[in-house]
Motif scaffolding. Structure first.
Motif, mmCIF file in Angstrom:
data_model
loop_
_atom_site.group_PDB
_atom_site.id
_atom_site.type_symbol
_atom_site.label_atom_id
_atom_site.label_comp_id
_atom_site.label_asym_id
_atom_site.label_seq_id
_atom_site.Cartn_x
_atom_site.Cartn_y
_atom_site.Cartn_z
ATOM 1 N N MET A 48 1.690 8.779 -0.387
ATOM 2 C CA MET A 48 0.355 8.582 -0.946
ATOM 3 C C MET A 48 -0.716 9.050 0.039
ATOM 4 N N GLY A 51 -1.299 9.191 6.392
ATOM 5 C CA GLY A 51 -1.192 8.052 7.301
ATOM 6 C C GLY A 51 0.058 7.207 7.053
ATOM 7 N N ARG A 52 0.760 7.469 5.939
ATOM 8 C CA ARG A 52 2.003 6.750 5.647
ATOM 9 C C ARG A 52 3.157 7.301 6.491
ATOM 10 N N ASN A 54 5.402 7.742 9.210
ATOM 11 C CA ASN A 54 5.831 7.052 10.399
ATOM 12 C C ASN A 54 6.454 8.098 11.334
ATOM 13 N N TYR A 81 -8.129 7.421 1.199
ATOM 14 C CA TYR A 81 -8.047 6.034 1.667
ATOM 15 C C TYR A 81 -8.951 5.820 2.882
ATOM 16 N N HIS A 87 -5.674 8.134 11.148
ATOM 17 C CA HIS A 87 -4.511 7.420 11.686
ATOM 18 C C HIS A 87 -3.359 8.394 11.892
ATOM 19 N N LYS A 91 -1.620 9.303 15.493
ATOM 20 C CA LYS A 91 -0.217 8.981 15.688
ATOM 21 C C LYS A 91 0.614 10.241 15.953
ATOM 22 N N LYS B 508 -16.004 9.408 -1.740
ATOM 23 C CA LYS B 508 -14.614 9.743 -1.434
ATOM 24 C C LYS B 508 -13.974 10.529 -2.569
ATOM 25 N N ALA B 592 -4.953 -1.903 10.742
ATOM 26 C CA ALA B 592 -4.806 -0.574 10.135
ATOM 27 C C ALA B 592 -5.322 -0.540 8.699
ATOM 28 N N PRO B 594 -7.353 -0.221 5.567
ATOM 29 C CA PRO B 594 -8.748 0.126 5.309
ATOM 30 C C PRO B 594 -9.407 -0.811 4.290
ATOM 31 N N TYR B 595 -8.616 -1.648 3.623
ATOM 32 C CA TYR B 595 -9.162 -2.449 2.522
ATOM 33 C C TYR B 595 -9.158 -3.953 2.819
ATOM 34 N N ARG B 613 -4.283 -0.899 -1.988
ATOM 35 C CA ARG B 613 -4.364 0.333 -2.767
ATOM 36 C C ARG B 613 -3.112 1.191 -2.610
ATOM 37 N N GLY B 614 -2.165 0.752 -1.796
ATOM 38 C CA GLY B 614 -0.887 1.453 -1.718
ATOM 39 C C GLY B 614 -0.870 2.693 -0.861
ATOM 40 N N CYS B 615 -1.728 2.771 0.158
ATOM 41 C CA CYS B 615 -1.737 3.966 1.005
ATOM 42 C C CYS B 615 -0.551 3.988 1.954
ATOM 43 N N GLY B 616 -0.117 2.803 2.392
ATOM 44 C CA GLY B 616 1.041 2.733 3.278
ATOM 45 C C GLY B 616 0.722 2.842 4.763
ATOM 46 N N LEU B 617 -0.552 2.790 5.123
ATOM 47 C CA LEU B 617 -0.922 2.854 6.541
ATOM 48 C C LEU B 617 -0.271 1.724 7.330
ATOM 49 N N SER B 619 2.493 0.217 6.733
ATOM 50 C CA SER B 619 3.918 0.435 6.881
ATOM 51 C C SER B 619 4.208 1.409 8.026
ATOM 52 N N ALA B 620 3.358 2.455 8.128
ATOM 53 C CA ALA B 620 3.562 3.440 9.193
ATOM 54 C C ALA B 620 3.193 2.854 10.551
ATOM 55 N N THR B 621 2.403 1.787 10.550
ATOM 56 C CA THR B 621 1.932 1.200 11.803
ATOM 57 C C THR B 621 2.893 0.134 12.332
#
Lengths: 147, 649
Positions: A48, A51-52, A54, A81, A87, A91, B508, B592, B594-595, B613-617, B619-621
């Motif tokens: 999505m 930044g997702r 990893n 987003y 990010h 990273k 945005k 991390a 944003p919301y 909102r499901g961006c997944g930031l 999860s990556a963090t």
């Protein structure tokens, strides 16, 4: 070039792409819709947001035998987003150092900014990245392969 | 687990390059695949039925469709599997058209191999997909329209007529926009003000419309159905509750007739306290803070004369900007356009030669409400020879590559108006192709030519130059004899708003190569942006004439009204979730996000699904993999990576 004979005349790099849904994946869609041609080397995984991604995914791809990894997101400031691509940039810039440390040529990894309207740019990025990886040859350091 | 794989031929769009039979046969060898088929059009009724029947008869738990981009048909197929009793989120798509057959048309073997890989990756991910439950949230029954030109006016009126509260935010002191500046409208020659003003008045008195002029949207939070919008109401230095619009303040202003009047394209003058034009809505005065002597120096004579002149005691130099928040369900962006500045191309002499003006300046010159009360005059004299030059800033390989779509017709209108008001005048139009594609346009163009207007064609790349010669301007066009003209009018391009970068940052939403806002699909979804609940009306999406602007604005109003009428909205269940045992409570995910959708509760992260909102930031963090995104977990993504690179599955 028609290759219908099916002969694999030369080595082709395997590239994994992580593309954000809103900009870069849509840009790749537009390249297709516009029938812009580029090498078949890339396999795109839709996330999505850039930044997702990893850092683990990048390492995993190299371990599994990828010759190059491309991460692409919205242009800085345009993230769907708000700031996800920043990010990603922070990273994944570190990623280059880590790759160098592990002995993988950091130029096998690339980040790019491709918007939903940049089908042409997407095709150019993939074409140039493919050429670069072709020059570097197969990646064997992390995959443990013979190349 | 039973996975069904369906490969689409898409007519010959896919099968012309990819050997779909080979791909479908290959899919049968993949783990967990119970059935694999190919068909002419998977999205057609028989194609959908094929999938539904297999789900019911074979008890499929997961489905993979290999066809076009998921951005195209993912919602279609999610509905299909749901109708057959399968969970919509156990569905996965492989994009073998946009990302494969269309992009590798001359490499059939390699394209087929790539298509197999893409299917293999999707099957690997599908095997790990779990059913998700949709959640519904209520929709705030109100809409925001940004921009008070004809597009915003039309949109606001139609949403309000549907029965919903509508906020119309306009950055200048009055609604009306560009259309208010026009004299006549092509091809019917309706008076622009006569058809626009009643709509402006309708806006002002509509019980469902709250008009916020001289205001700017400075922030948008939330998501479709539940946006929170921050609006800055700029200080007018006039209490609009008290102001009766009498204009005595402007008469008294020490800068009366000394401030450039932007509504008249700076051809006329106004006071520092002003209404942009006589029919302004609301008819309330505003003090120009850049010009007002009192606001700039703290002193204006013994006391500001405007204050003394105002019987209603409405003037307040101490007024400050006010920040308000609005809750709305949907948003329509109708921010309009700016015009190309022709001084960027010195060859036209604009800004240096008095005889050279833009089309919009001509518009004010010919308007009865303009600085000359409708008399076409240049340097105080009526012109005898007028030259129009088209495509100034449009169809330019180095600049705006697009056609601005309105210049051919507004030039024809201007040429007609010159002939109408100055019957003996000689009128020449330098065109580079006349585009008269709209309803009644060709007929109007023919009429104007019949009236004696001379059309001369140039090639786009041909040189053209305007040079000064005493009180006249000489137009030197390659391939044509020089013309000595009294007046030269440049048909300047429609461009995206100059401050668009600021507007984009707040909204945005993406812009295209032409800098206009990008619709999500150029043909089928021309009013939708990539952000659900935000729609586009009018020229902010691309150059348009008034009929097209109004049509698109009505469309945007309809689109923005749908969620309001539904009253509730499905939330995407693909949100983050926490595996509590793995969570160390470090809080990196909280930073991390944003919301602000994640909080630490009793030392563990907790996700507010309504805000996620499901961006997944997150999860990556997360260093321990404790926070994951439903439908896009680390496990699912890694399975795609592995399968794409393994020779065997």
């Amino acid at each position: 070039m028609e290759d219908e004979g099916g002969a694999k005349e030369s080595w082709e790099p395997k590239i994994i792409g992580f593309f954000c849904n809103w900009c870069s994946y849509a840009g790749a869609d537009l390249a297709g819709t516009s029938r812009i041609q580029y090498p078949t080397t890339i396999r795109i995984i839709k996330v999505m947001c850039s930044g997702r991604v990893n850092p683990q995914f990048v390492l995993k791809a190299f371990q599994e035998g990828a010759d190059g990894v491309l991460v692409s997101g919205c242009h800085p400031g345009d993230c769907h987003y708000i700031e996800g691509n920043y990010h990603a940039r922070r990273k994944l810039t570190l990623m280059e150092d880590l790759l160098e440390f592990t002995g993988v040529d950091p130029s096998r990894f690339q980040m790019s900014w491709v918007s939903a309207s940049e089908g042409q740019k997407f095709a150019e990025v993939v074409t140039e990245f493919t050429e670069r990886i072709k020059k570097l040859g197969p990646q064997t350091k992390l995959s443990g392969g013979e190349g | 687990m039973k996975i069904g794989v369906y490969v689409c031929e898409c007519g010959t769009n896919i099968s012309g390059t990819v050997d779909v039979a080979d791909v479908a046969e290959y899919a049968k060898s993949l783990p967990n695949v119970a059935v694999s088929k190919y068909y002419k059009y998977m999205c057609s009724d028989p194609g959908q039925l094929l999938i539904k029947d297999d789900i019911k008869e074979l008890g499929l738990t997961h489905v993979v469709v290999a066809s076009c981009s998921p951005r195209m048909h993912e919602p279609t197929f999610r509905t299909v599997v749901e109708e057959a009793g399968m969970n919509a989120y156990c569905f996965e798509m492989a994009n073998i058209r946009e990302h494969c057959s269309w992009a590798h048309m001359h490499e059939k073997f390699k394209a087929t191999e790539k298509a197999k890989d893409l299917v293999k990756m999707s099957v690997a991910k599908a095997a790990l997909l779990e059913p998700l439950e949709k959640k519904q949230v209520p929709v705030t029954p109100a809409a925001l329209v940004i921009g008070g030109g004809i597009a915003g006016i039309q949109t606001a009126l139609e949403i309000a007529e549907s029965g919903f509260k509508t906020y119309l935010v306009e950055s200048t002191p009055s609604i009306g926009g560009r259309m208010a500046q026009l004299d006549k409208t092509f091809p019917t020659m309706d008076c622009s003000a006569c058809i626009l003003t009643p709509k402006m008045v309708d806006v002002a008195r509509h019980p469902n419309i709250e008009l916020l002029t001289y205001s700017e949207v400075t922030g948008i939070d939330g998501y479709i159905g539940n946006f929170t919008v921050t609006v800055k109401k700029k200080a007018r230095y006039v209490d609009i509750e008290k102001c009766v619009g009498c204009g005595l303040c402007a008469e008294a202003c020490r800068l009366k007739d000394r401030v450039d009047d932007e509504f008249n394209e700076n051809l006329g003058k106004r006071s520092a306290i002003y209404v942009p034009f006589p029919q302004a809505v609301p008819l309330k005065y505003t003090i120009d803070p850049e010009k007002c002597i009192f606001l700039k120096t703290g002193k204006c004579g013994d006391s500001p004369p405007c204050v003394g002149a105002c019987a209603a005691d409405a003037i307040n130099h101490q007024q400050e900007d006010e920040i308000i928040e609005l809750d709305v369900g949907t948003i329509v962006v109708a921010t309009g356009f700016d015009l190309y500045d022709p001084s960027q191309k010195p060859e036209y002499g604009y800004g240096k030669i008095k005889n050279v003006i833009t089309g919009m300046e001509f518009e004010r010159l010919v308007s009865a409400s303009g600085p000359t009360e409708g008399h076409i005059e240049i340097n105080g004299k009526e012109p005898e020879k007028v030259v129009f030059i088209q495509c100034v800033g449009s169809r330019d390989k180095e600049g705006n590559e697009y056609c601005s779509r309105v210049c051919c017709m507004y030039t024809a209108k201007h040429a007609h108006l010159v002939r109408d008001k100055i019957p003996g005048a000689e009128v020449i139009v330098y065109n580079t192709d006349v585009r008269a594609y709209g309803k009644g346009f060709e007929e109007f163009y023919v009429r104007v030519m019949d009236e004696g207007v001379k059309y001369l064609r140039r090639e786009l790349d041909d040189q053209i130059e305007v040079v000064e010669n005493g009180d006249k301007a000489i137009v030197k066009a390659e391939g044509h004899p020089d013309i000595e003209a009294d007046l030269v009018v440049l048909a300047t391009a429609i461009e995206q708003k100059k401050d668009i970068a600021d507007i984009s940052k707040v909204l945005k939403i993406s812009r295209g190569a032409d800098n206009f806002f990008l619709e999500i699909h150029p043909k089928l979804r021309p009013m939708d942006t990539a952000t659900s609940g935000i729609f586009l009306g009018g020229c902010c999406q691309g150059p348009k004439d008034i009929p097209d602007t109004v049509a698109q604005a009505s469309g945007a109003a309809a689109k923005a009204t749908i969620p309001l009428a539904q009253g509730k909205i499905d939330l995407d269940p693909q949100t983050s979730f926490v595996i509590e045992n793995n969570c160390a409570g470090c809080g990196l995910c909280v930073e991390a996000c944003p919301y602000s959708a994640i909080e630490l509760m009793d030392g563990k992260a907790e996700v507010n699904e309504a805000l996620c909102r499901g961006c997944g930031l997150c999860s990556a963090t997360c260093r321990s993999g404790a926070i994951q995104l439903k439908g896009l977990t680390d496990h699912q993504l890694i399975s795609m990576i592995k399968s794409s690179l393994s020779e065997v599955f």
